[in-house]
Design a protein around this motif. Structure first.
Motif, short mmCIF file in Angstrom:
data_model
loop_
_atom_site.label_atom_id
_atom_site.label_comp_id
_atom_site.label_asym_id
_atom_site.label_seq_id
_atom_site.Cartn_x
_atom_site.Cartn_y
_atom_site.Cartn_z
N GLU A 327 -1.13 14.11 12.83
CA GLU A 327 -0.13 14.28 11.78
C GLU A 327 -0.79 14.10 10.42
N ASN A 330 0.05 10.60 4.06
CA ASN A 330 0.01 9.15 4.05
C ASN A 330 1.33 8.56 4.56
N LYS A 331 1.24 7.36 5.11
CA LYS A 331 2.42 6.69 5.66
C LYS A 331 2.54 5.28 5.09
N GLN A 332 3.76 4.80 5.07
CA GLN A 332 4.01 3.39 4.80
C GLN A 332 4.47 2.77 6.12
N VAL A 333 3.72 1.80 6.59
CA VAL A 333 4.02 1.20 7.89
C VAL A 333 4.31 -0.29 7.71
N SER A 361 0.83 0.77 2.77
CA SER A 361 0.58 2.21 2.73
C SER A 361 -0.82 2.50 3.25
N ASP A 364 -3.71 9.14 6.37
CA ASP A 364 -3.33 9.78 7.62
C ASP A 364 -4.30 9.48 8.76
N TRP A 367 -3.09 6.22 10.09
CA TRP A 367 -1.79 6.42 10.72
C TRP A 367 -1.93 7.05 12.10
N HIS A 371 -0.48 5.64 15.50
CA HIS A 371 0.57 6.43 16.14
C HIS A 371 0.19 6.86 17.56
N SER A 381 7.60 3.07 10.62
CA SER A 381 6.86 3.90 9.68
C SER A 381 7.79 4.84 8.92
N LYS A 382 7.33 5.26 7.77
CA LYS A 382 8.01 6.29 6.98
C LYS A 382 6.98 6.88 6.02
N LYS A 383 7.34 7.96 5.35
CA LYS A 383 6.44 8.59 4.41
C LYS A 383 6.11 7.62 3.28
#
Length: 415
Positions: A327, A330-333, A361, A364, A367, A371, A381-383
């Motif tokens: 995927e 960037n993600k905020q986890v 944050s 990818d 992430w 994931h 997680s979210k964007k």
């Protein structure tokens, strides 16, 4: 061309003890194999032991895998009696501190297993419940038995080693630890074999969740082949979590041929750049440094051999991902906690931590590791916000990392 150079004549053609070794022998070993084309004449029954039939252009070829493996087996099976017999600090100082839950399990391991174990510290990643784990170079089985408890009855552990004496100790206490941990049946087994050929011991493709190794890969001559096997048997989302010794350069052949330093995990050390290249070429994600410390060769006679080469012990994390499921973005986890031994904070590498309940944050690359791996269930997680600053994952020089971060040797002993 010299078949038996003077410096190696004795190892190839020992001084004859009687007239059956070589025709008309003298007291000189070189008279058996003179330095010309007559070095290895067509062997006869009487001369074979002195002048073996050459398999290449030389009577005295450089050491082969079996020569090195034989030396390692003898050293760890017959020469060493305890860690005190080791001559360098390469395998004496742990690379990282040991979590309490792991220390608690270690206290339950049989004394003989612990006393016969020559690794440094312990290489145990978090989140092991129900995992299938392989320990490369399992020795007396100490780490395997710790893993056995941590993966639980539904998990499994395979230890692979080539040393009969070490395997004997490991197998001796399978039933002991099965009962100690309250299991109905053993979840650990030990196999004799070379870690360069795990197919030969029956480990199938894409079958293993986690591989560990504690200062053993450097003992193998064909490290690329070892890495190939590691990649082959790991599942997608799986991890290689291992400690090993690396050098700041490619060591010359004269150093690599030093059997004692090879046995001591020094002269077989990979140039750190080669480890990263091997891993990335195979398809692993960029190797992540979990912890590291440098060490010195202090004995003058050994220091003279390695010269000004520098050495470092590093725990690396290598993840095998399915590229088709990657995927982007960037993600905020947020780490939810709940992982044994990591209740308040989960450490991914030396600079990336996930405090429980705190949004972080990430890029990818990181992430996708979370994931696709066993870690995913422990995160929300979210964007990531568009303004979020993230560290991009890249290859790092461990020597620079140690100097920059001011790392010192981890507290504690080698247990």
């Amino acid at each position: 061309m010299s078949c038996c150079p003077k410096s190696t004549a004795e190892s190839c053609c020992p001084t004859p003890t009687d007239s059956s070794c070589c025709p008309n022998p003298t007291t000189s070993s070189e008279s058996c194999c003179p330095t010309d084309s007559s070095c290895c004449p067509k062997p006869t029954d009487s001369s074979e032991s002195c002048c073996p039939k050459p398999t290449d252009s030389s009577c005295c070829p450089k050491p082969t895998d079996s020569d090195i493996a034989s030396g390692v087996k003898d050293y760890y099976g017959k020469v060493l009696k305890s860690k005190d017999d080791l001559l360098t600090p390469a395998c004496k100082t742990p690379v990282t501190s040991i979590p309490k839950n792991v220390r608690d399990v270690m206290s339950q391991i049989h004394d003989e297993v612990v006393s016969k174990y020559y690794g440094c510290g312990i290489c145990v990643p978090p989140c092991l419940t129900n995992m299938n784990v392989v320990d490369l170079g399992s020795g007396s089985g100490r780490d395997c038995y710790v893993l056995s408890k941590l993966v639980g009855q539904q998990g499994s552990v395979i230890g692979v080693d080539i040393t009969d004496e070490q395997l004997s100790v490991a197998n001796k206490y399978v039933d002991y630890h099965t009962k100690k941990f309250g299991f109905d049946k053993p979840n650990v087994r030990f196999l004799k074999g070379f870690i360069e050929d795990l197919q030969k011991v029956g480990i199938e493709d894409n079958s293993i969740d986690i591989i560990i190794s504690n200062c053993v890969v450097n003992l193998c001559e064909d490290k690329r082949k070892v890495m190939n096997e590691i990649y082959r048997i790991l599942k997608y989302g799986g991890e290689m979590y291992f400690s090993d010794v690396y050098c700041d350069r490619q060591l010359p052949e004269s150093v690599q041929k030093h059997q004692l330093l090879w046995n001591e995990c020094v002269s077989g050390a990979l140039f750190w750049e080669d480890l990263n290249k091997f891993a990335i070429d195979l398809g692993f994600e960029v190797p992540r440094i979990y912890s590291a410390h440098t060490f010195e060769i202090s004995k003058p006679e050994l220091k003279e051999v390695v010269g000004d080469a520098r050495f470092i012990s590093v725990i690396y994390r290598l993840f095998k991902l399915d590229k088709s499921k990657r995927e982007s973005g960037n993600k905020q986890v947020t780490y939810k906690g709940g992982m044994e031994g990591c209740e308040d904070n989960l450490k991914l590498d030396y600079k990336l931590n996930f405090p429980t309940g705190t949004p972080v944050s990430i890029d990818d690359v990181t992430w996708n590791i979370i994931h696709q791996s066993r870690l995913n269930d422990f995160f929300d997680s979210k964007k990531a916000p568009c303004c979020a600053a993230v560290d991009k994952v890249e290859v790092e020089n461990p020597f620079v990392v140690v100097e920059r971060e001011g790392f010192t040797k981890a507290a504690g002993s080698c247990c």
